[in-house]
Enzyme design. Structure first.
Site, PDB file in Angstrom:
ATOM      1  N   LYS A  13       0.831  -1.215   0.000  1.00 26.90           N
ATOM      2  CA  LYS A  13       0.000   0.000   0.000  1.00 26.90           C
ATOM      3  C   LYS A  13       0.865   1.264   0.000  1.00 26.90           C
ATOM      4  O   LYS A  13       0.678   2.159  -0.815  1.00 26.90           O
ATOM      5  CB  LYS A  13      -0.938   0.007   1.228  1.00 26.90           C
ATOM      6  CG  LYS A  13      -1.854  -1.199   1.307  1.00 26.90           C
ATOM      7  CD  LYS A  13      -2.778  -1.155   2.521  1.00 26.90           C
ATOM      8  CE  LYS A  13      -2.066  -1.243   3.861  1.00 26.90           C
ATOM      9  NZ  LYS A  13      -1.401  -2.552   4.119  1.00 26.90           N
ATOM     10  N   ARG A  88     -10.114   0.638   8.551  1.00 26.99           N
ATOM     11  CA  ARG A  88      -9.596  -0.682   8.848  1.00 26.99           C
ATOM     12  C   ARG A  88     -10.582  -1.526   9.658  1.00 26.99           C
ATOM     13  O   ARG A  88     -10.274  -2.674   9.983  1.00 26.99           O
ATOM     14  CB  ARG A  88      -8.344  -0.502   9.684  1.00 26.99           C
ATOM     15  CG  ARG A  88      -7.083  -1.088   9.100  1.00 26.99           C
ATOM     16  CD  ARG A  88      -6.080  -0.960  10.190  1.00 26.99           C
ATOM     17  NE  ARG A  88      -4.798  -1.464   9.943  1.00 26.99           N
ATOM     18  CZ  ARG A  88      -3.805  -0.813   9.346  1.00 26.99           C
ATOM     19  NH1 ARG A  88      -4.016   0.356   8.794  1.00 26.99           N
ATOM     20  NH2 ARG A  88      -2.628  -1.346   9.284  1.00 26.99           N
ATOM     21  N   ARG A 127      11.975  -4.723   5.034  1.00 26.20           N
ATOM     22  CA  ARG A 127      11.648  -3.322   4.700  1.00 26.20           C
ATOM     23  C   ARG A 127      12.585  -2.353   5.427  1.00 26.20           C
ATOM     24  O   ARG A 127      12.918  -2.527   6.591  1.00 26.20           O
ATOM     25  CB  ARG A 127      10.210  -3.021   5.119  1.00 26.20           C
ATOM     26  CG  ARG A 127       9.885  -1.531   5.012  1.00 26.20           C
ATOM     27  CD  ARG A 127       8.427  -1.233   5.041  1.00 26.20           C
ATOM     28  NE  ARG A 127       7.723  -1.777   6.188  1.00 26.20           N
ATOM     29  CZ  ARG A 127       6.413  -1.752   6.314  1.00 26.20           C
ATOM     30  NH1 ARG A 127       5.669  -1.227   5.365  1.00 26.20           N
ATOM     31  NH2 ARG A 127       5.840  -2.276   7.379  1.00 26.20           N
ATOM     32  N   ARG A 160      11.153  -0.380  10.942  1.00 31.72           N
ATOM     33  CA  ARG A 160      10.020  -0.084  11.828  1.00 31.72           C
ATOM     34  C   ARG A 160       9.988  -1.042  13.010  1.00 31.72           C
ATOM     35  O   ARG A 160      10.263  -2.225  12.853  1.00 31.72           O
ATOM     36  CB  ARG A 160       8.707  -0.213  11.030  1.00 31.72           C
ATOM     37  CG  ARG A 160       8.165   1.125  10.591  1.00 31.72           C
ATOM     38  CD  ARG A 160       7.069   0.989   9.571  1.00 31.72           C
ATOM     39  NE  ARG A 160       5.916   0.222  10.018  1.00 31.72           N
ATOM     40  CZ  ARG A 160       4.792   0.118   9.318  1.00 31.72           C
ATOM     41  NH1 ARG A 160       4.686   0.734   8.152  1.00 31.72           N
ATOM     42  NH2 ARG A 160       3.785  -0.591   9.765  1.00 31.72           N
ATOM     43  N   ARG A 171      -0.040  -8.346  13.668  1.00 33.49           N
ATOM     44  CA  ARG A 171      -0.680  -7.533  12.628  1.00 33.49           C
ATOM     45  C   ARG A 171      -1.496  -8.388  11.667  1.00 33.49           C
ATOM     46  O   ARG A 171      -2.587  -8.008  11.261  1.00 33.49           O
ATOM     47  CB  ARG A 171       0.377  -6.714  11.880  1.00 33.49           C
ATOM     48  CG  ARG A 171       0.925  -5.580  12.743  1.00 33.49           C
ATOM     49  CD  ARG A 171       2.272  -5.102  12.277  1.00 33.49           C
ATOM     50  NE  ARG A 171       2.238  -4.555  10.941  1.00 33.49           N
ATOM     51  CZ  ARG A 171       3.317  -4.408  10.171  1.00 33.49           C
ATOM     52  NH1 ARG A 171       4.501  -4.779  10.617  1.00 33.49           N
ATOM     53  NH2 ARG A 171       3.189  -3.890   8.979  1.00 33.49           N
TER      54      ARG A 171
HETATM   55  P1  AP5 Z   1       4.807  -1.499   1.908  1.00 32.64           P
HETATM   56  O1  AP5 Z   1       4.352  -0.808   0.659  1.00 32.64           O
HETATM   57  O2  AP5 Z   1       5.591  -0.701   2.879  1.00 32.64           O
HETATM   58  O3  AP5 Z   1       3.583  -2.264   2.585  1.00 32.64           O
HETATM   59  P2  AP5 Z   1       2.222  -1.724   3.189  1.00 32.64           P
HETATM   60  O4  AP5 Z   1       1.105  -2.460   2.539  1.00 32.64           O
HETATM   61  O5  AP5 Z   1       2.183  -0.227   3.169  1.00 32.64           O
HETATM   62  O6  AP5 Z   1       2.400  -2.307   4.638  1.00 32.64           O
HETATM   63  P3  AP5 Z   1       2.374  -1.614   6.060  1.00 32.64           P
HETATM   64  O7  AP5 Z   1       3.167  -2.540   6.932  1.00 32.64           O
HETATM   65  O8  AP5 Z   1       2.804  -0.199   6.031  1.00 32.64           O
HETATM   66  O9  AP5 Z   1       0.895  -1.728   6.356  1.00 32.64           O
HETATM   67  P4  AP5 Z   1       0.251  -1.859   7.691  1.00 32.64           P
HETATM   68  O10 AP5 Z   1      -1.143  -1.859   7.249  1.00 32.64           O
HETATM   69  O11 AP5 Z   1       0.651  -3.006   8.526  1.00 32.64           O
HETATM   70  O12 AP5 Z   1       0.844  -0.603   8.495  1.00 32.64           O
HETATM   71  P5  AP5 Z   1       0.284   0.857   8.795  1.00 32.64           P
HETATM   72  O13 AP5 Z   1       1.418   1.787   8.722  1.00 32.64           O
HETATM   73  O14 AP5 Z   1      -0.935   1.149   8.022  1.00 32.64           O
HETATM   74  O15 AP5 Z   1       5.673  -2.787   1.439  1.00 32.64           O
HETATM   75  C1  AP5 Z   1       6.291  -3.635   2.394  1.00 32.64           C
HETATM   76  C2  AP5 Z   1       7.684  -4.051   1.877  1.00 32.64           C
HETATM   77  O16 AP5 Z   1       7.551  -4.860   0.709  1.00 32.64           O
HETATM   78  C3  AP5 Z   1       8.568  -2.862   1.482  1.00 32.64           C
HETATM   79  O17 AP5 Z   1       9.891  -3.109   1.874  1.00 32.64           O
HETATM   80  C4  AP5 Z   1       8.457  -2.814  -0.060  1.00 32.64           C
HETATM   81  O18 AP5 Z   1       9.659  -2.335  -0.658  1.00 32.64           O
HETATM   82  C5  AP5 Z   1       8.204  -4.270  -0.415  1.00 32.64           C
HETATM   83  N1  AP5 Z   1       7.276  -4.404  -1.550  1.00 32.64           N
HETATM   84  C6  AP5 Z   1       6.167  -3.657  -1.807  1.00 32.64           C
HETATM   85  N2  AP5 Z   1       5.564  -4.088  -2.947  1.00 32.64           N
HETATM   86  C7  AP5 Z   1       6.316  -5.136  -3.405  1.00 32.64           C
HETATM   87  C8  AP5 Z   1       6.206  -5.987  -4.542  1.00 32.64           C
HETATM   88  N3  AP5 Z   1       5.196  -5.850  -5.430  1.00 32.64           N
HETATM   89  N4  AP5 Z   1       7.145  -6.951  -4.697  1.00 32.64           N
HETATM   90  C9  AP5 Z   1       8.168  -7.102  -3.800  1.00 32.64           C
HETATM   91  N5  AP5 Z   1       8.325  -6.301  -2.700  1.00 32.64           N
HETATM   92  C10 AP5 Z   1       7.411  -5.331  -2.512  1.00 32.64           C
HETATM   93  O19 AP5 Z   1      -0.179   0.672  10.320  1.00 32.64           O
HETATM   94  C11 AP5 Z   1       0.743   0.497  11.357  1.00 32.64           C
HETATM   95  C12 AP5 Z   1       0.028   0.442  12.692  1.00 32.64           C
HETATM   96  O20 AP5 Z   1      -0.656   1.680  12.945  1.00 32.64           O
HETATM   97  C13 AP5 Z   1      -1.055  -0.632  12.838  1.00 32.64           C
HETATM   98  O21 AP5 Z   1      -0.522  -1.877  13.218  1.00 32.64           O
HETATM   99  C14 AP5 Z   1      -1.937  -0.011  13.932  1.00 32.64           C
HETATM  100  O22 AP5 Z   1      -1.364  -0.163  15.208  1.00 32.64           O
HETATM  101  C15 AP5 Z   1      -1.903   1.474  13.571  1.00 32.64           C
HETATM  102  N6  AP5 Z   1      -2.974   1.880  12.646  1.00 32.64           N
HETATM  103  C16 AP5 Z   1      -2.795   2.439  11.405  1.00 32.64           C
HETATM  104  N7  AP5 Z   1      -3.984   2.689  10.832  1.00 32.64           N
HETATM  105  C17 AP5 Z   1      -4.934   2.293  11.702  1.00 32.64           C
HETATM  106  C18 AP5 Z   1      -6.356   2.271  11.654  1.00 32.64           C
HETATM  107  N8  AP5 Z   1      -7.038   2.726  10.598  1.00 32.64           N
HETATM  108  N9  AP5 Z   1      -7.026   1.778  12.740  1.00 32.64           N
HETATM  109  C19 AP5 Z   1      -6.360   1.317  13.810  1.00 32.64           C
HETATM  110  N10 AP5 Z   1      -5.015   1.286  13.916  1.00 32.64           N
HETATM  111  C20 AP5 Z   1      -4.304   1.772  12.868  1.00 32.64           C
END
Ligand code: AP5
Ligand code: ZN
Length: 215
Positions: A13, A88, A127, A160, A171
């Protein structure tokens, strides 16, 4: 254009959001990024959410919804936005519907970046993120030219705190709260599924093809 990104942790994402933001010129609103900034700055919000973030549990809806509500009234969001990591839960989706009705901006598309769970642990533990500009890398799939250094700004790359194996497990388990959103948006006819197992640039080509209709 109002777009939502959904998908498992590590689906890509944030990686696609960086590209969508610069190509389509809409602000990238990531609740995860907002919470991480709040933790780094050490204020009240940061203190409230820190333990949830570190362990990989969801932040309570009440806190999350308020943060998004405040962000969507900012001036730059008036030309559209890309929501990443929100909603979410069904409660958050419901609250978002209310906010969007109020500002008269319906959702154009919900991009569901679909991947199988077996690739996620390797993606997340490999990552690396730039401390200065936030660009995302991967030690194998998207390595920087020089190890530990951002190509764009020379900033230091870090890992992270929730990309440990243990927090990743939590997660993935917490995703049960998010999975029902896929059906919720599919039934409303706005869900667009993208194959997230392809190489990053190929995924972005598919994203561009879908979003071209709304630009
Ligand atoms: P990346 O693009 O960074 O993945 P992502 O889908 O953005 O994953 P996140 O870990 O950021 O999502 P998340 O939903 O767990 O975390 P968030 O920050 O929202 O890609 C990952 C890796 O793979 C990278 O190294 C990239 O280079 C590689 N990659 C990407 N695409 C690829 C491909 N096609 N092929 C190969 N490699 C690839 O949330 C974090 C925390 O915040 C949550 O746990 C929670 O505590 C809180 N939080 C956030 N939003 C909410 C909400 N709405 N409600 C409640 N709590 C929340
Ligand atoms: Zn950088």
């Amino acid at each position: 254009m109002q777009v939502i990104l959904v998908g498992l942790p590590g689906a890509g994402k944030g990686t696609q959001a960086e590209r969508i933001q610069s190509y389509f010129g809409i602000p990238h609103i990531s609740t995860g990024d907002m919470f991480r900034r709040a933790v780094a700055s050490g204020g009240e919000l940061g203190q409230q959410v820190q333990s949830y973030l570190n362990s990989g549990r969801l932040v309570p809806d009440e806190i999350t919804i308020k943060v998004v509500q405040e962000r969507l009234v900012d001036e730059d969001a008036q030309r559209g936005f890309l929501l990443d990591g929100f909603p979410r839960t069904l409660e958050q989706a419901d609250a978002l519907d209310g906010m969007l009705t109020e500002i008269g901006k319906p959702i154009d598309a919900v991009l569901y970046i679909h991947v199988s769970e077996d690739v996620l642990l390797a993606r997340l533990t490999g990552r690396r993120i730039c401390r200065q500009c936030g660009t995302t890398y991967h030690v194998i799939f998207q390595p920087p030219k020089e190890e530990g250094v951002c190509d764009k700004c020379g900033g230091e790359l870090y890992q992270r705190s929730d990309d440990s194996e243990e927090a990743v497990k939590t997660r993935l388990e917490q995703y049960k709260h998010t999975a029902p959103l896929i059906e919720y948006y599919r039934e409303r006819g706005v869900l667009r599924q993208i194959d997230g197992l392809q190489p990053i640039e190929q995924v972005f080509e598919d994203v561009q093809a879908v979003l071209a209709a709304y630009a």
